[in-house]
Enzyme design. Structure first.
Site, PDB file in Angstrom:
ATOM      1  N   LYS A  22      -3.793   7.559   2.723  1.00  0.00           N
ATOM      2  CA  LYS A  22      -3.970   6.790   4.093  1.00  0.00           C
ATOM      3  C   LYS A  22      -2.730   5.698   4.010  1.00  0.00           C
ATOM      4  CE  LYS A  22      -6.353   2.659   4.230  1.00  0.00           C
ATOM      5  NZ  LYS A  22      -5.694   1.715   5.068  1.00  0.00           N
ATOM      6  N   ASN A  23      -2.590   5.015   2.959  1.00  0.00           N
ATOM      7  CA  ASN A  23      -1.579   3.947   3.359  1.00  0.00           C
ATOM      8  C   ASN A  23      -0.101   4.619   3.335  1.00  0.00           C
ATOM      9  OD1 ASN A  23      -3.564   1.948   3.712  1.00  0.00           O
ATOM     10  ND2 ASN A  23      -3.548   1.348   1.685  1.00  0.00           N
ATOM     11  N   ARG A  30      -4.683  -2.354  10.829  1.00  0.00           N
ATOM     12  CA  ARG A  30      -3.531  -3.395  10.186  1.00  0.00           C
ATOM     13  C   ARG A  30      -2.226  -2.632  10.529  1.00  0.00           C
ATOM     14  NH1 ARG A  30      -3.426  -8.497   9.866  1.00  0.00           N
ATOM     15  NH2 ARG A  30      -1.885  -8.914   8.599  1.00  0.00           N
ATOM     16  N   CYS A  57      -8.972  -4.742   7.891  1.00  0.00           N
ATOM     17  CA  CYS A  57     -10.052  -5.509   7.077  1.00  0.00           C
ATOM     18  C   CYS A  57      -9.879  -7.191   6.993  1.00  0.00           C
ATOM     19  CB  CYS A  57     -10.237  -4.856   5.694  1.00  0.00           C
ATOM     20  SG  CYS A  57     -10.530  -3.158   5.523  1.00  0.00           S
ATOM     21  N   ARG A  81      -4.145 -13.269   6.699  1.00  0.00           N
ATOM     22  CA  ARG A  81      -3.158 -12.259   6.396  1.00  0.00           C
ATOM     23  C   ARG A  81      -1.844 -12.693   7.032  1.00  0.00           C
ATOM     24  NH1 ARG A  81      -6.375  -6.210   6.014  1.00  0.00           N
ATOM     25  NH2 ARG A  81      -4.192  -6.065   4.973  1.00  0.00           N
ATOM     26  N   PRO A  82      -1.082 -13.253   6.267  1.00  0.00           N
ATOM     27  CA  PRO A  82       0.078 -14.035   7.145  1.00  0.00           C
ATOM     28  C   PRO A  82       1.023 -12.517   7.433  1.00  0.00           C
ATOM     29  CG  PRO A  82       0.071 -14.704   5.102  1.00  0.00           C
ATOM     30  CD  PRO A  82      -1.330 -14.180   5.188  1.00  0.00           C
ATOM     31  N   ILE A  83       2.117 -12.942   8.187  1.00  0.00           N
ATOM     32  CA  ILE A  83       3.181 -11.657   8.454  1.00  0.00           C
ATOM     33  C   ILE A  83       4.529 -12.591   8.190  1.00  0.00           C
ATOM     34  CG2 ILE A  83       1.652 -10.117   9.514  1.00  0.00           C
ATOM     35  CD1 ILE A  83       3.379 -11.021  12.177  1.00  0.00           C
ATOM     36  N   ASP A  84       4.424 -13.635   7.818  1.00  0.00           N
ATOM     37  CA  ASP A  84       6.037 -14.502   7.540  1.00  0.00           C
ATOM     38  C   ASP A  84       6.890 -13.784   6.956  1.00  0.00           C
ATOM     39  OD1 ASP A  84       3.819 -14.911   5.245  1.00  0.00           O
ATOM     40  OD2 ASP A  84       5.662 -16.172   4.758  1.00  0.00           O
ATOM     41  N   GLN A  85       6.754 -12.809   5.735  1.00  0.00           N
ATOM     42  CA  GLN A  85       7.513 -12.128   5.164  1.00  0.00           C
ATOM     43  C   GLN A  85       8.274 -11.163   5.900  1.00  0.00           C
ATOM     44  OE1 GLN A  85       8.625 -13.268   1.962  1.00  0.00           O
ATOM     45  NE2 GLN A  85       7.331 -14.923   2.752  1.00  0.00           N
ATOM     46  N   ASP A 128      -7.478  -2.617  -4.136  1.00  0.00           N
ATOM     47  CA  ASP A 128      -8.152  -1.607  -3.264  1.00  0.00           C
ATOM     48  C   ASP A 128      -9.340  -0.899  -4.089  1.00  0.00           C
ATOM     49  OD1 ASP A 128      -6.765  -2.633  -1.168  1.00  0.00           O
ATOM     50  OD2 ASP A 128      -5.512  -0.797  -0.922  1.00  0.00           O
ATOM     51  N   ARG A 159     -12.471   5.040   8.152  1.00  0.00           N
ATOM     52  CA  ARG A 159     -11.057   4.549   8.407  1.00  0.00           C
ATOM     53  C   ARG A 159     -10.332   5.070   7.385  1.00  0.00           C
ATOM     54  NH1 ARG A 159     -10.233  -1.191   8.001  1.00  0.00           N
ATOM     55  NH2 ARG A 159      -8.066  -0.201   7.676  1.00  0.00           N
TER      56      ARG A 159
HETATM   57  N1  EPU Z   1       1.369 -11.760   2.445  1.00  0.00           N
HETATM   58  C1  EPU Z   1       2.108 -13.092   2.643  1.00  0.00           C
HETATM   59  N2  EPU Z   1       3.076 -12.952   3.674  1.00  0.00           N
HETATM   60  C2  EPU Z   1       3.354 -11.670   4.480  1.00  0.00           C
HETATM   61  C3  EPU Z   1       2.654 -10.528   3.605  1.00  0.00           C
HETATM   62  C4  EPU Z   1       1.757 -10.843   2.972  1.00  0.00           C
HETATM   63  O1  EPU Z   1       1.812 -14.160   2.282  1.00  0.00           O
HETATM   64  O2  EPU Z   1       4.262 -11.708   5.085  1.00  0.00           O
HETATM   65  C5  EPU Z   1       0.499 -12.087   1.169  1.00  0.00           C
HETATM   66  C6  EPU Z   1      -0.853 -11.625   1.540  1.00  0.00           C
HETATM   67  O3  EPU Z   1      -1.741 -12.523   2.338  1.00  0.00           O
HETATM   68  C7  EPU Z   1      -1.565 -11.002   0.338  1.00  0.00           C
HETATM   69  C8  EPU Z   1      -0.104 -10.374  -0.437  1.00  0.00           C
HETATM   70  O4  EPU Z   1       0.719 -11.012   0.282  1.00  0.00           O
HETATM   71  O5  EPU Z   1      -2.010 -12.277  -0.554  1.00  0.00           O
HETATM   72  C9  EPU Z   1      -0.182  -8.961  -0.546  1.00  0.00           C
HETATM   73  O6  EPU Z   1      -0.268  -8.464   0.825  1.00  0.00           O
HETATM   74  P1  EPU Z   1       0.417  -6.982   1.350  1.00  0.00           P
HETATM   75  O7  EPU Z   1       1.283  -7.406   2.776  1.00  0.00           O
HETATM   76  O8  EPU Z   1       1.024  -6.576   0.168  1.00  0.00           O
HETATM   77  O9  EPU Z   1      -0.787  -6.355   1.925  1.00  0.00           O
HETATM   78  P2  EPU Z   1      -0.780  -5.353   3.185  1.00  0.00           P
HETATM   79  O10 EPU Z   1       0.545  -4.765   3.332  1.00  0.00           O
HETATM   80  O11 EPU Z   1      -1.251  -6.218   4.589  1.00  0.00           O
HETATM   81  C10 EPU Z   1      -1.576  -3.037   1.945  1.00  0.00           C
HETATM   82  C11 EPU Z   1      -2.642  -2.214   2.158  1.00  0.00           C
HETATM   83  C12 EPU Z   1      -3.950  -2.968   1.791  1.00  0.00           C
HETATM   84  C13 EPU Z   1      -3.806  -3.554   0.235  1.00  0.00           C
HETATM   85  C14 EPU Z   1      -2.609  -4.287   0.038  1.00  0.00           C
HETATM   86  C15 EPU Z   1      -2.273  -4.562  -1.412  1.00  0.00           C
HETATM   87  C16 EPU Z   1      -2.077  -0.929   4.098  1.00  0.00           C
HETATM   88  C17 EPU Z   1      -2.059  -0.513   5.699  1.00  0.00           C
HETATM   89  N3  EPU Z   1      -2.739  -1.825   3.533  1.00  0.00           N
HETATM   90  O12 EPU Z   1      -1.786  -4.327   3.000  1.00  0.00           O
HETATM   91  O13 EPU Z   1      -4.872  -1.754   1.799  1.00  0.00           O
HETATM   92  O14 EPU Z   1      -4.983  -3.976  -0.070  1.00  0.00           O
HETATM   93  O15 EPU Z   1      -1.393  -3.592   0.645  1.00  0.00           O
HETATM   94  O16 EPU Z   1      -2.141  -3.271  -1.924  1.00  0.00           O
HETATM   95  O17 EPU Z   1      -1.159  -0.200   3.389  1.00  0.00           O
HETATM   96  C18 EPU Z   1      -7.052  -0.789   2.137  1.00  0.00           C
HETATM   97  O18 EPU Z   1      -6.468   0.276   1.922  1.00  0.00           O
HETATM   98  O19 EPU Z   1      -8.294  -1.092   2.149  1.00  0.00           O
HETATM   99  C19 EPU Z   1      -6.209  -2.091   2.294  1.00  0.00           C
HETATM  100  C20 EPU Z   1      -6.755  -3.181   2.663  1.00  0.00           C
END
Ligand code: EPU
Length: 424
Positions: free
Chosen positions: A22-23, A93, A117, A122-126, A306, A398
């Protein structure tokens, strides 16, 4: 609404074939638009997240043809729109991968804040930090993120402050068409990051180092169409491994990459489960009791966050006290309250959940709080004595293709039922 009804207490036996990841799929489908050409994507999972991300491409003017259940063709030649609708973005997401893909292709993007979820903030600052380093202007108004790079994108060094899968992917998507070299430091190393890099390279990009914590991307002027097959889903495979172990069954899981399963296999072996690895399959069987263990979730190659809810369902019936320390998300234990309704003895304190193993779980009515929390309900229901009703199954659908068929194929007693919306 639809619910799953599970008659538990049956050992799973037989074989299951897992689908595409999926991811990886939800990153690779947006990436296809970077080619400005026609791409064929194979081994896609048949899940609602893939449908939604495909619909987003259609809404942006791409043609998406379904060639078979697991293969689509994406024709991104005549795309003209850079604005994703609120209706589609809020469903998942990964809609935010359209930011990097549109920015890379057109130098501009407008994407509403994504859904997905809930695990706390869930910030996107990075992601934004990366886009800005490449020369994009970023804005947020009325819940819509806007990006523009009028002078074009320029390669840069992006040291991430947290290891983020999403930010690593988004920056890769934007950087492949930027001028010069982009270096992502502290990059995420998940298997789907490597899969995305391989796909981008098959379209003519120059991405090196994916799978390590430094990814180097030399921008290219032109990319071209490609045919690409997505890697197997590590988390789907891991979920069935745990279901086999928790029910005391004997299941062979096919179409996997054993290397991707190592952190999960290791923990299951610690719990007394027997694991046999083959080239593209893995056999999971258990005859003795499950033993307690402790898990800390970490970015890859650590134990995947996950997989922690499904692991909790196994810990619930293990001998002794087990714990899960959540190292990625601030709040990923909402599902524990639901597990308790099936007789699970658990306590959550901040980022740590403790499980005191019990002899039996008993059927009840639970809801899927999120995708993997929902998978944990399925595992617990397979173990529990009597009937369990699981509601809010759209979360599960999903991310898990043909879940009922796959489980019935190994002897589970599970079916789908339509009930009234006020079902309690
Ligand atoms: N984070 C920040 N700033 C950012 C981005 C992330 O502080 O700009 C923090 C998050 O708050 C978190 C950590 O960094 O504490 C890791 O977040 P990450 O960005 O790696 O997660 P994601 O990309 O939003 C993906 C998967 C998730 C999985 C995570 C971690 C997808 C679509 N989603 O989320 O998968 O839990 O990586 O491996 O790829 C799932 O499939 O059930 C799922 C939730």
């Amino acid at each position: 609404m639809d619910i799953f009804v599970v008659e538990g207490g049956k050992k799973l036996n037989g074989s299951i074939t897992v689908g595409g990841a999926k991811n990886a799929a939800v990153a690779i489908i947006p990436a296809a638009i970077l080619s400005g050409d026609v791409c064929t994507i194979e081994n896609l999972p048949t899940i609602s997240d893939v449908n939604v991300i495909s619909q987003i491409l259609v809404q942006l003017g791409a043609k998406v043809n379904k060639l078979s259940e697991s293969v689509i063709e994406i024709d991104a030649r005549n795309m003209d729109c850079c604005q994703v609708s609120q209706e589609l973005a809020k469903n998942m997401r990964a809609s935010y991968y359209m930011l990097g893909a549109l920015l890379g292709r057109f130098g501009r993007a407008r994407v509403p804040m994504p859904g997905g979820c809930y695990f706390g903030v869930r910030p996107i600052d990075q992601h934004l930090k990366g886009f800005e380093a490449l020369g994009a202007k970023t804005g947020l108004r009325d819940g819509v993120i806007s990006l523009t790079a009028e002078g074009g994108l320029k390669g840069a060094c992006v040291p991430l402050d947290v290891v983020s899968v999403g930010a690593t992917i988004n920056i890769m998507l934007a950087a492949v068409r930027a001028e010069g070299l982009t270096v992502i430091e502290h990059a995420a190393k998940e298997p789907h990051i490597v899969d995305l890099a391989n796909f981008l390279n098959s379209m003519g990009a120059d991405v090196r180092g994916a799978g390590t914590d430094v990814i180097k991307i030399r921008g290219v002027k032109k990319m071209h169409g490609a045919t690409y097959s997505i890697i197997p889903d590590q988390i789907e495979a891991g979920t069935y491994m745990i279901a086999a172990a928790a029910t005391g069954g004997d299941v062979t899981i096919n179409n996997i990459i054993p290397k991707h399963m190592e952190s999960i296999s290791k923990k299951l072996m610690e719990m007394g489960v027997e694991i046999y690895e083959y080239d593209e399959s893995i056999r999971v069987t258990r005859s003795g009791d499950l033993k307690a263990c402790n898990v800390t979730t970490m970015p890859h190659p650590g134990f995947p966050t996950d997989m922690q809810p499904q692991m909790a369902a196994a810990m619930a019936i293990a001998r002794g006290t087990s714990s899960i320390t959540e190292g990625v998300w601030e709040n990923r234990f909402q599902y524990v309250a639901e597990l308790k309704k099936l007789g699970v003895q658990a306590e959550v304190q901040g980022r740590v959940a403790t499980f005191v193993g019990v002899d039996h779980l008993k059927g009840g009515h639970v809801k899927a709080t999120d995708l993997r929390g929902g998978a944990a309900m399925v595992v617990a229901a397979l173990v529990a004595e009597g009937e369990t009703a699981i509601s809010e199954i759209y979360h599960i659908e999903r991310g898990y293709e043909q879940l009922i068929d796959k489980l019935v194929g190994v002897g589970a007693c599970i079916h789908r039922k339509t009930v009234s919306d006020d079902f309690k």
